[in-house]
Design a protein around this motif. Sequence first.
Motif, PDB file in Angstrom:
ATOM      1  N   VAL A  20       0.986  -0.921  -0.275  1.00  0.00           N
ATOM      2  CA  VAL A  20       0.086   0.422  -0.076  1.00  0.00           C
ATOM      3  C   VAL A  20       1.041   1.049  -0.010  1.00  0.00           C
ATOM      4  N   ARG A  21       0.430   2.231  -1.002  1.00  0.00           N
ATOM      5  CA  ARG A  21       1.583   3.289  -1.250  1.00  0.00           C
ATOM      6  C   ARG A  21       1.511   4.389  -0.637  1.00  0.00           C
ATOM      7  N   ILE A  22       1.731   4.958   0.526  1.00  0.00           N
ATOM      8  CA  ILE A  22       1.026   6.259   0.992  1.00  0.00           C
ATOM      9  C   ILE A  22       2.182   7.802   1.031  1.00  0.00           C
ATOM     10  N   ASP A  23       2.067   8.724   1.248  1.00  0.00           N
ATOM     11  CA  ASP A  23       3.182   9.926   0.840  1.00  0.00           C
ATOM     12  C   ASP A  23       3.549  10.031   2.059  1.00  0.00           C
ATOM     13  N   GLU A  24       4.570  11.152   2.056  1.00  0.00           N
ATOM     14  CA  GLU A  24       5.454  10.870   3.332  1.00  0.00           C
ATOM     15  C   GLU A  24       4.597  11.937   4.710  1.00  0.00           C
ATOM     16  N   GLU A  25       3.320  12.685   4.709  1.00  0.00           N
ATOM     17  CA  GLU A  25       2.298  14.055   5.259  1.00  0.00           C
ATOM     18  C   GLU A  25       1.919  12.490   5.690  1.00  0.00           C
ATOM     19  N   LEU A  26       0.972  11.549   5.184  1.00  0.00           N
ATOM     20  CA  LEU A  26       0.184  10.624   5.885  1.00  0.00           C
ATOM     21  C   LEU A  26       0.712   9.514   6.387  1.00  0.00           C
ATOM     22  N   ALA A  27       1.597   9.544   6.444  1.00  0.00           N
ATOM     23  CA  ALA A  27       2.892   8.704   7.143  1.00  0.00           C
ATOM     24  C   ALA A  27       3.417   8.837   8.634  1.00  0.00           C
ATOM     25  N   ARG A  28       3.640  10.328   8.140  1.00  0.00           N
ATOM     26  CA  ARG A  28       4.041  10.930   9.597  1.00  0.00           C
ATOM     27  C   ARG A  28       3.012  10.982  10.623  1.00  0.00           C
ATOM     28  N   HIS A  29       1.480  11.151   9.862  1.00  0.00           N
ATOM     29  CA  HIS A  29       0.820  11.221  10.747  1.00  0.00           C
ATOM     30  C   HIS A  29      -0.165   9.919  11.390  1.00  0.00           C
ATOM     31  N   VAL A  30       0.043   8.813  10.637  1.00  0.00           N
ATOM     32  CA  VAL A  30      -0.128   7.473  10.968  1.00  0.00           C
ATOM     33  C   VAL A  30       1.078   7.568  12.027  1.00  0.00           C
ATOM     34  N   GLU A  31       2.290   7.602  11.916  1.00  0.00           N
ATOM     35  CA  GLU A  31       3.225   7.428  12.970  1.00  0.00           C
ATOM     36  C   GLU A  31       2.937   8.013  14.290  1.00  0.00           C
ATOM     37  N   ASN A  32       2.310   9.166  13.928  1.00  0.00           N
ATOM     38  CA  ASN A  32       2.075   9.913  15.311  1.00  0.00           C
ATOM     39  C   ASN A  32       0.872   9.024  16.212  1.00  0.00           C
ATOM     40  N   LYS A  33      -0.407   9.366  15.170  1.00  0.00           N
ATOM     41  CA  LYS A  33      -1.597   8.358  15.897  1.00  0.00           C
ATOM     42  C   LYS A  33      -1.004   7.277  16.371  1.00  0.00           C
ATOM     43  N   ARG A  34       0.048   6.262  16.693  1.00  0.00           N
ATOM     44  CA  ARG A  34       0.026   5.427  16.735  1.00  0.00           C
ATOM     45  C   ARG A  34       0.896   5.615  18.390  1.00  0.00           C
ATOM     46  N   ASP A  35       2.533   6.209  18.004  1.00  0.00           N
ATOM     47  CA  ASP A  35       3.390   6.705  18.961  1.00  0.00           C
ATOM     48  C   ASP A  35       1.858   6.903  20.127  1.00  0.00           C
ATOM     49  N   GLU A  36       0.799   8.384  19.500  1.00  0.00           N
ATOM     50  CA  GLU A  36      -0.711   8.413  21.327  1.00  0.00           C
ATOM     51  C   GLU A  36      -1.210   6.950  21.594  1.00  0.00           C
ATOM     52  N   LEU A  37      -1.076   6.145  20.589  1.00  0.00           N
ATOM     53  CA  LEU A  37      -1.914   5.478  21.092  1.00  0.00           C
ATOM     54  C   LEU A  37      -1.249   4.563  22.267  1.00  0.00           C
ATOM     55  N   GLY A 431       1.495  -4.666   3.387  1.00  0.00           N
ATOM     56  CA  GLY A 431       2.826  -3.595   4.290  1.00  0.00           C
ATOM     57  C   GLY A 431       2.549  -2.532   3.011  1.00  0.00           C
ATOM     58  N   VAL A 432       3.989  -1.333   4.007  1.00  0.00           N
ATOM     59  CA  VAL A 432       3.401  -0.143   3.259  1.00  0.00           C
ATOM     60  C   VAL A 432       4.622   0.125   2.533  1.00  0.00           C
ATOM     61  N   GLU A 433       4.404   1.073   1.392  1.00  0.00           N
ATOM     62  CA  GLU A 433       5.366   1.730   1.007  1.00  0.00           C
ATOM     63  C   GLU A 433       5.156   2.998   1.034  1.00  0.00           C
ATOM     64  N   ILE A 434       6.102   4.141   1.386  1.00  0.00           N
ATOM     65  CA  ILE A 434       6.560   5.721   1.400  1.00  0.00           C
ATOM     66  C   ILE A 434       6.852   6.103   0.000  1.00  0.00           C
ATOM     67  N   VAL A 435       5.957   7.265  -0.213  1.00  0.00           N
ATOM     68  CA  VAL A 435       6.204   7.545  -1.969  1.00  0.00           C
ATOM     69  C   VAL A 435       6.060   9.489  -1.445  1.00  0.00           C
ATOM     70  N   GLU A 436       6.987   9.788  -2.482  1.00  0.00           N
ATOM     71  CA  GLU A 436       7.493  10.881  -2.314  1.00  0.00           C
ATOM     72  C   GLU A 436       6.640  11.480  -2.804  1.00  0.00           C
ATOM     73  N   ASP A 437       5.407  11.735  -4.233  1.00  0.00           N
ATOM     74  CA  ASP A 437       5.071  11.804  -4.839  1.00  0.00           C
ATOM     75  C   ASP A 437       3.181  12.061  -4.216  1.00  0.00           C
ATOM     76  N   PRO A 438       2.714  12.569  -3.907  1.00  0.00           N
ATOM     77  CA  PRO A 438       1.299  12.033  -3.015  1.00  0.00           C
ATOM     78  C   PRO A 438       0.430  11.634  -4.374  1.00  0.00           C
ATOM     79  N   GLU A 439       0.876  11.653  -5.531  1.00  0.00           N
ATOM     80  CA  GLU A 439       0.002  11.114  -6.682  1.00  0.00           C
ATOM     81  C   GLU A 439       0.307  10.471  -7.075  1.00  0.00           C
TER      82      GLU A 439
END
Length: 450
Positions: A20-37, A431-439
């Motif tokens: 599953v490909r997600i951009d860097e902003e969403l990846a940071r958002h997911v990581e922050n939420k995981r750490d919060e939980l 799994g997850v792959e982080i991509v630079e371009d949101p498109e």
Amino acid sequence: MTDDADAQAAAGTAEGQGPVRIDEELARHVENKRDELLEKFDLHDAFPPEVLEEAEARTEDVGSEIDDEVGEREDLRDLTTWTTDPVDAQDFDDAISVEARDDEYVLWVHIADVTHYVNPDTEMWTEAVQRGNTIYLPGYTVHMLPPVLAETVCSLVPNEDRLAHTVEMHLDAETLSYESIDIYKSVVRSDARLTYTQAEKILDDPDAVADVLGPTDLDLHEKSHLVWELADRMHEQRKEDGSLVLNPARDRAHTIIEECMLKANKAVTHELMWDRGVEAMYRVHPQPSPQEWDEALQEIQELDGVSIPGDAWDDPRKAVNATLEEAPARQLDKIQWAVMKVMPRAKYMNDPFGGHHALNFEIYGHFTSPIRRLSDLVNHWIVYTNDVPEDLVALCDRASDKQKAAETCEREYKQFLEEVGLDPHAINNRGVEIVEDPEDADASLAAPED
């Protein structure tokens, strides 16, 4: 299949669809939420340096240590032995062997001898008590034991000698009852690491053994069929005895592992309670009240296209089993939810009083997953030493509390992923792959709204 199983299938696989490909902003958002939980539920991720150092030290010169142990243990390296796990499994703590004799089956369940490396005098034990269990979030694992240990010397990887705790069960060929139970330290050598998909292929086709493992004279097709025959009978016997089976759409590979592990867990706690008379970490599951069961059955009966067989109402567990087998697929998750709503939470106790209601076992406990559950780790120590930790009651409470916290954390994390447009099943499978371009992303916080 259940709706959950349908969702898993629809999510695809890494091989078929890629990560599953997600951009860097969403990846940071997911990581922050995981750490919060993790912080919210007091669940630890990073290991203290002293724990990691101790774990790394225990992985040194492993071959010599195992060689020194061979003379003190049962040498089972000549048995055909294999593991079966998900494709993305990181550690392999259980393996099986099987034979059919004139009037009995012999089933060996080999469990990684984690307590050879992790005992109450170690920092790793103290940390495991703090953590309570391994937490499996979609795409992320918070381990109970340091991976440097769990994924190496405590993993029954193929073609490597490993220290194990073996449960050897001689089962009557007709009744499948225990003729004898022997629990001992062993040295094993797994012949194959199978995924569930590979295990299914080998059951279907003798030639699949070579396709999976390469050229080999291993009798894995015959052994797989033998253990499937045994597991299928054990499964049907459990249902007849009143064990609740909420997922009737079972494949053979999962059934083999589930039934063999249940048989081994039951054997160990039978030995501890009846033969040794010692306390242990028993798994106790209280039963719903008669009124709660009546409410659940009434809710099930009122579902469209669903009818509870008239001769099954006297035993709610058998009534649910029979209904699930005949109900339309669209109603399976509703039947399961009606039952789960009235089920009390299972817990760990130092006394098996009350038994395990869902399984309909008078005595039950966990032994087969010492890498990922504190209860199993403690029970390994009790079996080995025949001695009970002074803080056993506190350990039971700790394991119960941390399991509840982990389950709640996992539920909230899945809800969050769905809210940001991610499929938890796809994350798990692919799994997850982080991509630079949101498109280029499958999901992105920067994606335009419809």
